[in-house]
Design an enzyme around this catalytic site. Structure first.
Site, PDB file in Angstrom:
ATOM      1  N   LEU A  94      -3.185 -55.469 -54.339  1.00 10.93           N
ATOM      2  CA  LEU A  94      -4.515 -55.442 -53.749  1.00 10.93           C
ATOM      3  C   LEU A  94      -5.485 -56.095 -54.724  1.00 10.93           C
ATOM      4  O   LEU A  94      -5.379 -55.899 -55.942  1.00 10.93           O
ATOM      5  CB  LEU A  94      -4.957 -54.003 -53.470  1.00 10.93           C
ATOM      6  CG  LEU A  94      -4.125 -53.228 -52.456  1.00 10.93           C
ATOM      7  CD1 LEU A  94      -4.564 -51.784 -52.389  1.00 10.93           C
ATOM      8  CD2 LEU A  94      -4.221 -53.870 -51.085  1.00 10.93           C
ATOM      9  N   ASN A 141      -8.497 -55.451 -55.482  1.00 14.14           N
ATOM     10  CA  ASN A 141      -9.318 -54.547 -56.274  1.00 14.14           C
ATOM     11  C   ASN A 141      -8.509 -53.519 -57.072  1.00 14.14           C
ATOM     12  O   ASN A 141      -9.078 -52.595 -57.644  1.00 14.14           O
ATOM     13  CB  ASN A 141     -10.341 -53.840 -55.386  1.00 14.14           C
ATOM     14  CG  ASN A 141      -9.685 -53.005 -54.306  1.00 14.14           C
ATOM     15  OD1 ASN A 141      -8.485 -53.110 -54.064  1.00 14.14           O
ATOM     16  ND2 ASN A 141     -10.469 -52.174 -53.635  1.00 14.14           N
ATOM     17  N   CYS A 142      -7.207 -53.681 -57.135  1.00 17.28           N
ATOM     18  CA  CYS A 142      -6.333 -52.744 -57.853  1.00 17.28           C
ATOM     19  C   CYS A 142      -6.344 -53.082 -59.347  1.00 17.28           C
ATOM     20  O   CYS A 142      -5.961 -54.190 -59.744  1.00 17.28           O
ATOM     21  CB  CYS A 142      -4.917 -52.839 -57.297  1.00 17.28           C
ATOM     22  SG  CYS A 142      -3.692 -51.909 -58.229  1.00 17.28           S
ATOM     23  N   ASP A 143      -6.776 -52.133 -60.176  1.00 16.55           N
ATOM     24  CA  ASP A 143      -6.850 -52.367 -61.624  1.00 16.55           C
ATOM     25  C   ASP A 143      -5.488 -52.672 -62.227  1.00 16.55           C
ATOM     26  O   ASP A 143      -5.366 -53.518 -63.115  1.00 16.55           O
ATOM     27  CB  ASP A 143      -7.473 -51.161 -62.326  1.00 16.55           C
ATOM     28  CG  ASP A 143      -8.969 -51.040 -62.056  1.00 16.55           C
ATOM     29  OD1 ASP A 143      -9.600 -52.058 -61.695  1.00 16.55           O
ATOM     30  OD2 ASP A 143      -9.511 -49.927 -62.203  1.00 16.55           O
ATOM     31  N   LYS A 195      -4.612 -56.229 -61.485  1.00 17.25           N
ATOM     32  CA  LYS A 195      -5.412 -57.124 -62.328  1.00 17.25           C
ATOM     33  C   LYS A 195      -4.849 -57.190 -63.750  1.00 17.25           C
ATOM     34  O   LYS A 195      -4.756 -58.273 -64.336  1.00 17.25           O
ATOM     35  CB  LYS A 195      -6.865 -56.653 -62.374  1.00 17.25           C
ATOM     36  CG  LYS A 195      -7.618 -56.840 -61.080  1.00 17.25           C
ATOM     37  CD  LYS A 195      -9.022 -56.285 -61.211  1.00 17.25           C
ATOM     38  CE  LYS A 195      -9.775 -56.273 -59.901  1.00 17.25           C
ATOM     39  NZ  LYS A 195     -11.097 -55.661 -60.034  1.00 17.25           N
TER      40      LYS A 195
END
Length: 111
Positions: free
Chosen positions: A8, A10-12, A15
């Site tokens: 995803l 926005n998944c830390d 990232k």
């Protein structure tokens, strides 16, 4: 080396994985599991490679919101209907599938 990372935007954890892989010189193709992934084709492959215990994120709020009947339903259909239940990231490199960003996955891919 190049690989495909499913996750995803926005998944830390996703990232962090992308950053570490790119810094190690790995060519990363990112595929958003909600918007871009062909889950009907990919989920069976991931389940065969990793199994339900690894692939299903049972700590997610989505999992906690499911009824007992939904939790006991077909894992493939459940993951296709609820992509946020897939533990992230899912990394495909040639014929190998890695799930999550554990120390073991990092050691296998960033060396």
């Amino acid at each position: 080396m190049s690989l495909t990372l499913y996750g995803l935007k926005n998944c830390d954890t996703c990232k962090k994985a992308i950053k570490a892989l790119r810094e190690a010189g790995v060519n990363v193709e990112f595929v958003d599991i909600r918007a871009e992934a062909d889950l009907a084709a990919r989920v069976p492959v991931w389940l065969a490679a990793a199994g339900t215990d690894v692939l299903i994120n049972r700590r997610s709020t989505t999992w906690r919101g499911l009824s007992d009947a939904e939790r006991e339903s077909d894992p493939g259909a459940l993951l296709e209907a609820n992509p946020t239940l897939i533990k992230r990231p899912v990394i495909e490199m040639e014929d190998t599938v890695h799930v999550g960003w554990s120390k073991e996955v990092q050691a296998a891919l960033v060396s």
